[in-house]
Each structure stands twice: as structure tokens, then as C-alpha cells.
Write an enzyme that holds these catalytic residues in place. Structure first.
Site, PDB file in Angstrom:
ATOM      1  N   HIS A   1      50.910-114.100  10.341  1.00 38.50           N
ATOM      2  CA  HIS A   1      52.346-113.381  10.088  1.00 38.50           C
ATOM      3  C   HIS A   1      53.077-113.096  11.410  1.00 38.50           C
ATOM      4  O   HIS A   1      52.913-113.699  12.147  1.00 38.50           O
ATOM      5  CB  HIS A   1      51.829-112.046   9.021  1.00 38.50           C
ATOM      6  CG  HIS A   1      51.308-112.348   7.954  1.00 38.50           C
ATOM      7  ND1 HIS A   1      51.557-113.053   6.947  1.00 38.50           N
ATOM      8  CD2 HIS A   1      49.770-112.294   7.891  1.00 38.50           C
ATOM      9  CE1 HIS A   1      50.641-113.172   6.117  1.00 38.50           C
ATOM     10  NE2 HIS A   1      49.484-112.631   6.572  1.00 38.50           N
TER      11      HIS A   1
ATOM     12  N   GLU B   1      50.095-105.806   8.378  1.00 37.19           N
ATOM     13  CA  GLU B   1      48.953-106.849   8.555  1.00 37.19           C
ATOM     14  C   GLU B   1      49.516-107.497   9.993  1.00 37.19           C
ATOM     15  O   GLU B   1      48.409-107.498  11.047  1.00 37.19           O
ATOM     16  CB  GLU B   1      49.011-107.880   7.344  1.00 37.19           C
ATOM     17  CG  GLU B   1      47.729-108.781   7.883  1.00 37.19           C
ATOM     18  CD  GLU B   1      47.638-109.755   6.888  1.00 37.19           C
ATOM     19  OE1 GLU B   1      48.304-109.553   5.879  1.00 37.19           O
ATOM     20  OE2 GLU B   1      46.767-110.807   7.069  1.00 37.19           O
TER      21      GLU B   1
ATOM     22  N   HIS C   1      43.507-112.408  10.125  1.00 34.26           N
ATOM     23  CA  HIS C   1      44.188-111.666   8.943  1.00 34.26           C
ATOM     24  C   HIS C   1      43.354-110.604   8.597  1.00 34.26           C
ATOM     25  O   HIS C   1      42.423-110.395   9.071  1.00 34.26           O
ATOM     26  CB  HIS C   1      44.477-112.652   7.666  1.00 34.26           C
ATOM     27  CG  HIS C   1      45.494-113.863   7.816  1.00 34.26           C
ATOM     28  ND1 HIS C   1      46.632-113.751   7.444  1.00 34.26           N
ATOM     29  CD2 HIS C   1      45.339-114.997   8.677  1.00 34.26           C
ATOM     30  CE1 HIS C   1      46.996-115.012   8.044  1.00 34.26           C
ATOM     31  NE2 HIS C   1      46.642-115.616   8.450  1.00 34.26           N
TER      32      HIS C   1
ATOM     33  N   GLU D   1      39.447-113.049   7.329  1.00 35.66           N
ATOM     34  CA  GLU D   1      40.153-111.866   6.765  1.00 35.66           C
ATOM     35  C   GLU D   1      39.022-110.431   7.065  1.00 35.66           C
ATOM     36  O   GLU D   1      38.127-110.676   6.412  1.00 35.66           O
ATOM     37  CB  GLU D   1      40.298-111.912   5.038  1.00 35.66           C
ATOM     38  CG  GLU D   1      41.208-112.939   4.379  1.00 35.66           C
ATOM     39  CD  GLU D   1      42.661-112.530   4.512  1.00 35.66           C
ATOM     40  OE1 GLU D   1      43.014-111.653   5.112  1.00 35.66           O
ATOM     41  OE2 GLU D   1      43.272-113.320   3.795  1.00 35.66           O
TER      42      GLU D   1
HETATM   43 ZN   LIG Z   1      47.222-112.566   6.140  1.00 34.38          ZN
END
Ligand SMILES: [Zn+2]
Length: 232
Positions: free
Chosen positions: A62, A77, A133, A195
């Protein structure tokens, strides 16, 4: 046969012998040339192997107007991914055999449409690609570390990094899965999307925002990279 004819024949034979000699010398020179070149090429290869370097791309997920998930505390995030990625970079920079690159160094928006992130790694001819992430879910009880790859060639790398990260987070192990995320799909090198944990889970988010905790995750990722590249 008269004397003139004999002389002509002798001259012809001498000429033939001379041509054969010249041909032989040229052939010998060619063999020596090829042989020397071969040694030269092999010599070069040996030295490059000794000081082999690897290009590693860290991709903080992001950025800019693409905030990613919103944590339970209201944190984005994009800030978590950048903070952790900078720590990974800092540790990797100490490795002589590794050149580290980031797809973004600050809070920049990166469009997904032109595939900038995977292209960045492909143009560098990078050896490894790691996308960072934090996860999100409507149910704040959901927790754990989960990793994704796309190409079969990335599975071993994804498994290895995941094992290190799960050890570091101590979170629930949600496993390594094949999924069509564009960043791991369009890169030409082994790639994993991590993640790290759920930003929507209060306990996990609290830990993930801690600098010390981020350093231990960063260290675990670097350990995984070094194990994969067989760097001592
Ligand atoms: Zn993400």
C-alpha cells in the site's frame, strides 16, 4: 618428361607443402586462441562466484491514498508495512552479499494498474521479492500469520520465510497458500506475500505496532532470506 616439366612439378609440390604448413600453423593458432579464451571465461566465472551478490526487493504494501487495512486502533496498514520494511532494509544492508531495494521508501501511492511493483523487481533482475502486509477481518477474534505465493517455484521460499516469521510472531499459524495476488504473480523471481498478523485483532495489533516486536520479525525475515540464499 622434360626438365621444364619436372621443375614445374617440384615447384608445385613445394607450394603444396608450404600451404599445408601455413594451414597447420593457422589451425594451431586457432586452437590456442580458443583454449585461452575458455580459460579466461572460466577464470572470470570463478571470481564472480566467490563474491556473489543477491538483489532482494522489499515491498511495503500500500502507500499514500491506498491506506490498506485500518487497524483496531485506527492505524493504517500502509504505515505498519513501511515501518517493518525499513527495519528489514536496515538489517539487510549489513549483509555484504545482499543488495536491498524497496518499492517505496516513504508514504507514496503506487498504482496497481501499471504493475509498477513487480516491474521494479523484474527490471532489477532481483533474486528475491518479499511483499509486506498486515491482515484484516470483520471479526476481531480472527488472528494469525499467513503467507502467500503464486508460482510453484516460489513455494519452497514462501514455506521457509513463513516458518521463520511464525516463530518470531508466535501468532496462530494460518499456513502458506497459493493465491493470485498480482505482486507475487507478475514477478520473475521467487516471491512471497506476508500477512504478518491481523491489525483488526487488538492483541496482535498492539504487538505489531511495537518497535521491538517489529525488529524481531525483521530479523526472522532476514534469517529466512539468508537461509534460502545459503549465506552464512
Ligand atoms: Zn495489504
Amino acid at each position: 618428361m622434360n626438365r621444364r616439366a619436372k621443375r614445374r612439378m617440384r615447384r608445385k609440390r613445394r607450394m603444396k607443402r608450404r600451404l599445408r604448413f601455413i594451414g597447420f600453423v593457422l589451425l594451431a593458432m586457432l586452437i590456442i586462441f580458443i583454449w585461452n579464451n575458455k580459460l579466461f571465461v572460466e577464470g572470470n566465472k570463478d571470481t564472480s562466484e566467490a563474491g556473489e551478490t543477491f538483489k532482494v526487493v522489499i515491498d511495503p504494501g500500500h502507500g499514500g491514498s491506498d491506506v490498506g487495512a485500518t487497524g483496531i486502533s485506527g492505524l493504517y496498514e500502509k504505515d505498519f508495512t513501511l515501518s517493518l520494511s525499513k527495519k528489514i532494509k536496515k538489517i539487510l544492508e549489513k549483509e555484504e552479499q545482499i543488495e536491498v531495494y524497496m518499492t517505496r521508501e516513504d508514504d507514496t501511492f503506487i498504482s496497481t494498474e501499471d504493475l509498477y511493483r513487480p516491474k521494479f523487481a523484474n527490471e532489477l533482475n532481483a533474486d528475491l521479492y518479499i511483499s509486506i502486509h498486515g491482515n484484516t477481518f470483520s471479526d476481531s477474534d480472527v488472528s494469525g500469520t499467513e503467507s502467500f505465493y503464486f508460482h510453484d517455484e516460489s513455494k519452497y521460499f514462501a514455506d521457509l520465510i513463513h516458518r521463520h516469521v511464525v516463530n518470531a510472531t508466535g501468532f496462530n499459524d494460518r499456513g502458506v497458500k497459493a493465491k493470485d495476488f498480482f505482486v507475487v504473480r507478475y514477478v520473475d523471481m521467487p516471491a512471497v506475500l506476508l500477512e504478518i498478523g491481523y491489525l483488526t485483532n487488538p492483541q496482535e495489533e498492539q504487538k505489531m505496532l511495537d518497535d521491538g516486536f517489529q525488529y524481531s520479525i525483521a530479523t526472522s525475515i532476514v534469517d529466512g532470506i539468508k537461509e534460502y540464499l545459503e549465506i552464512e
